[in-house]
Design a protein around this motif. Structure first.
Motif, PDB file in Angstrom:
ATOM      1  N   ARG A   1       5.925 -15.348  -9.085  1.00  0.00           N
ATOM      2  CA  ARG A   1       7.085 -15.284  -8.203  1.00  0.00           C
ATOM      3  C   ARG A   1       7.149 -14.036  -7.331  1.00  0.00           C
ATOM      4  N   HIS A   2       6.320 -13.042  -7.645  1.00  0.00           N
ATOM      5  CA  HIS A   2       6.438 -11.737  -7.000  1.00  0.00           C
ATOM      6  C   HIS A   2       5.138 -11.352  -6.300  1.00  0.00           C
ATOM      7  N   PRO A   3       5.187 -10.361  -5.413  1.00  0.00           N
ATOM      8  CA  PRO A   3       4.003 -10.015  -4.611  1.00  0.00           C
ATOM      9  C   PRO A   3       2.907  -9.279  -5.381  1.00  0.00           C
ATOM     10  N   ASP A   4       1.707  -9.371  -4.795  1.00  0.00           N
ATOM     11  CA  ASP A   4       0.554  -8.586  -5.236  1.00  0.00           C
ATOM     12  C   ASP A   4       0.303  -7.534  -4.164  1.00  0.00           C
ATOM     13  N   ILE A   5       0.324  -6.274  -4.563  1.00  0.00           N
ATOM     14  CA  ILE A   5       0.143  -5.148  -3.650  1.00  0.00           C
ATOM     15  C   ILE A   5      -1.244  -4.568  -3.890  1.00  0.00           C
ATOM     16  N   GLY A   6      -2.024  -4.380  -2.825  1.00  0.00           N
ATOM     17  CA  GLY A   6      -3.379  -3.845  -2.946  1.00  0.00           C
ATOM     18  C   GLY A   6      -3.398  -2.357  -3.233  1.00  0.00           C
ATOM     19  N   ASP A   7      -4.562  -1.747  -3.056  1.00  0.00           N
ATOM     20  CA  ASP A   7      -4.750  -0.310  -3.263  1.00  0.00           C
ATOM     21  C   ASP A   7      -4.349   0.468  -2.012  1.00  0.00           C
ATOM     22  N   ASN A   8      -3.923   1.709  -2.205  1.00  0.00           N
ATOM     23  CA  ASN A   8      -3.629   2.639  -1.112  1.00  0.00           C
ATOM     24  C   ASN A   8      -2.569   2.097  -0.154  1.00  0.00           C
ATOM     25  N   VAL A   9      -1.534   1.487  -0.712  1.00  0.00           N
ATOM     26  CA  VAL A   9      -0.455   0.921   0.095  1.00  0.00           C
ATOM     27  C   VAL A   9       0.735   1.871   0.062  1.00  0.00           C
ATOM     28  N   MET A  10       1.383   2.047   1.229  1.00  0.00           N
ATOM     29  CA  MET A  10       2.605   2.834   1.336  1.00  0.00           C
ATOM     30  C   MET A  10       3.726   1.876   1.729  1.00  0.00           C
ATOM     31  N   ILE A  11       4.808   1.873   0.939  1.00  0.00           N
ATOM     32  CA  ILE A  11       5.946   1.003   1.200  1.00  0.00           C
ATOM     33  C   ILE A  11       7.153   1.885   1.478  1.00  0.00           C
ATOM     34  N   GLY A  12       7.651   1.820   2.717  1.00  0.00           N
ATOM     35  CA  GLY A  12       8.752   2.660   3.162  1.00  0.00           C
ATOM     36  C   GLY A  12      10.081   2.287   2.535  1.00  0.00           C
ATOM     37  N   CYS A  13      11.025   3.227   2.604  1.00  0.00           N
ATOM     38  CA  CYS A  13      12.319   3.043   1.948  1.00  0.00           C
ATOM     39  C   CYS A  13      13.031   1.787   2.460  1.00  0.00           C
TER      40      CYS A  13
ATOM     41  N   PRO B   1       5.437 -14.784  -3.812  1.00  0.00           N
ATOM     42  CA  PRO B   1       4.074 -14.610  -4.337  1.00  0.00           C
ATOM     43  C   PRO B   1       3.057 -14.424  -3.207  1.00  0.00           C
ATOM     44  N   ILE B   2       3.228 -13.325  -2.475  1.00  0.00           N
ATOM     45  CA  ILE B   2       2.359 -13.042  -1.328  1.00  0.00           C
ATOM     46  C   ILE B   2       1.390 -11.920  -1.671  1.00  0.00           C
ATOM     47  N   LYS B   3       0.399 -11.738  -0.820  1.00  0.00           N
ATOM     48  CA  LYS B   3      -0.613 -10.696  -1.030  1.00  0.00           C
ATOM     49  C   LYS B   3      -0.527  -9.676   0.097  1.00  0.00           C
ATOM     50  N   ILE B   4      -0.408  -8.411  -0.301  1.00  0.00           N
ATOM     51  CA  ILE B   4      -0.429  -7.294   0.636  1.00  0.00           C
ATOM     52  C   ILE B   4      -1.783  -6.618   0.431  1.00  0.00           C
ATOM     53  N   GLY B   5      -2.578  -6.544   1.486  1.00  0.00           N
ATOM     54  CA  GLY B   5      -3.940  -6.030   1.384  1.00  0.00           C
ATOM     55  C   GLY B   5      -4.015  -4.541   1.090  1.00  0.00           C
ATOM     56  N   ASN B   6      -5.230  -4.030   1.064  1.00  0.00           N
ATOM     57  CA  ASN B   6      -5.484  -2.605   0.839  1.00  0.00           C
ATOM     58  C   ASN B   6      -5.186  -1.808   2.104  1.00  0.00           C
TER      59      ASN B   6
END
Length: 183
Positions: free
Chosen positions: A131-143, A150-155
């Motif tokens: 149900r939740h996202p997959d976050i890759g390596d070296n990702v910055m997520i702002g405030c 269930p999405i994929k955020i790349g490196n």
């Protein structure tokens, strides 16, 4: 006396102690306000929640679900950061000004990521199982960013403050806006 010394040496060289040292060093490298090792250990809620998370995740993997959730809720009470014990988090996560962060049960986060306050890695209410996202390596997520489903955020991705992301994001992208758009 030598048994005590051997026991202390085992603790100093344990995997958990190495992880704690790595987390503290990571915070010191990424936050110029972190003046000392002891300051991070005592004053950083982003560090504290990682300790609560690592313990609760261990219990969760060993099917001690109630105790795992109890420890994660105690961590939430003290830090204002909620990480479900079922989430999978890699090495060197830096949580800066973490109040209001929510990380769902089936979320995954890769290595060397940074998350700022008010971020949600949540579900949409439409999905079952994952149900939740997959976050890759070296990702910055702002405030304030919301990454949902269930999405994929790349490196090497950067997600801007207050962005709402509901679709996959390719490696080396920057996403801003509502809905999130790649620049």
């Amino acid at each position: 006396m030598s048994k005590i010394k051997n026991f202390i040496d085992k603790i100093k060289n344990s995997k958990i102690i190495k992880q704690i040292k790595e987390e503290v060093k990571n915070i010191q490298e990424k936050d110029p306000a972190a003046k000392s090792f002891i300051q991070v250990i005592i004053l950083y809620p982003g560090f504290h929640i990682l300790i609560y998370y690592r313990i609760s995740h261990f219990l969760y993997k060993h099917k001690r679900y109630f105790l795992a959730r109890l420890i994660s809720q105690i961590g939430k009470f003290f830090t204002g950061i909620e990480i479900h014990p079922g989430a999978k988090i890699g090495r060197k996560l830096f949580i800066d000004h973490g109040t209001g962060i929510v990380i769902g049960e089936t979320a995954t986060i890769g290595d060397n990521c940074t998350i700022y306050h008010g971020v949600t890695l949540g579900g949409t209410g439409k999905d079952v199982n994952k149900r939740h996202p997959d976050i890759g390596d070296n990702v910055m997520i702002g405030c304030g960013a919301k990454i949902l489903g269930p999405i994929k955020i790349g490196n090497n991705v950067k997600i801007g403050a207050n962005a709402v992301v509901t679709k996959d994001v390719q490696d080396n992208s920057t996403v801003v806006g509502i809905p999130g758009k790649v620049l």
